[in-house]
Design a protein around this motif. Structure first.
Motif, PDB file in Angstrom:
ATOM      1  N   ALA A   1     -24.994  48.197 -10.931  1.00  0.00           N
ATOM      2  CA  ALA A   1     -23.720  48.459 -11.723  1.00  0.00           C
ATOM      3  C   ALA A   1     -23.134  47.062 -11.991  1.00  0.00           C
TER       4      ALA A   1
ATOM      5  N   ASP B   1     -20.290  47.248 -14.998  1.00  0.00           N
ATOM      6  CA  ASP B   1     -19.782  48.800 -15.248  1.00  0.00           C
ATOM      7  C   ASP B   1     -18.792  49.020 -13.929  1.00  0.00           C
TER       8      ASP B   1
ATOM      9  N   CYS C   1     -18.425  52.372 -12.225  1.00  0.00           N
ATOM     10  CA  CYS C   1     -19.551  52.495 -11.286  1.00  0.00           C
ATOM     11  C   CYS C   1     -19.483  51.471  -9.896  1.00  0.00           C
TER      12      CYS C   1
END
Length: 127
Positions: A71, A76, A79
């Motif tokens: 992640a 992200d 995440c």
């Protein structure tokens, strides 16, 4: 999870438990509940076959740290937040989280050298 598919509410409950509360469930998952609940089922099934695989050679905390590293490399943010909470809830230490950051930083920086192969090759061939 048994062979019967759990309900969306059960899946969200399991996520909340893993992440340390409903407030830590990623926004995308919360929105998907209303407009595309099948995405939540897909996430749960993917997790069951990867991070939560009981036959994995990795313990759950290590699997979560690997997920966190991916992640982080993908940048992200949702995440990263969710997996950081999950890792901490599984007993991850500050040192382990900092090690993940250092490893991912090295991998990302090293990938620039690999990605520059066409440039380096062109320079090499012109000398």
């Amino acid at each position: 999870m048994s062979n019967q598919m759990p309900s969306i509410e059960q899946i969200l409950g399991m996520m909340a438990n893993k992440l340390g509360g409903e407030e830590h469930i990623p926004e995308a998952i919360k929105h998907a509940k209303e407009i595309a609940p099948e995405l939540i089922v897909d996430v749960a099934m993917s997790s069951k076959k990867s991070v939560a695989d009981e036959n994995s050679p990795f313990d759950p905390k290590t699997s979560t740290l690997i997920f966190l590293a991916a992640a982080l490399a993908l940048r992200d943010e949702e995440c990263i937040k969710a997996q950081t909470k999950a890792a901490l809830n599984m007993g991850a230490t500050k040192e382990e989280l900092l090690a993940v950051i250092k490893i991912v930083k090295h991998a990302v920086n090293s990938s620039i050298v690999g990605a520059s192969t066409p440039i380096l090759k062109e320079i090499f061939e012109r000398k």
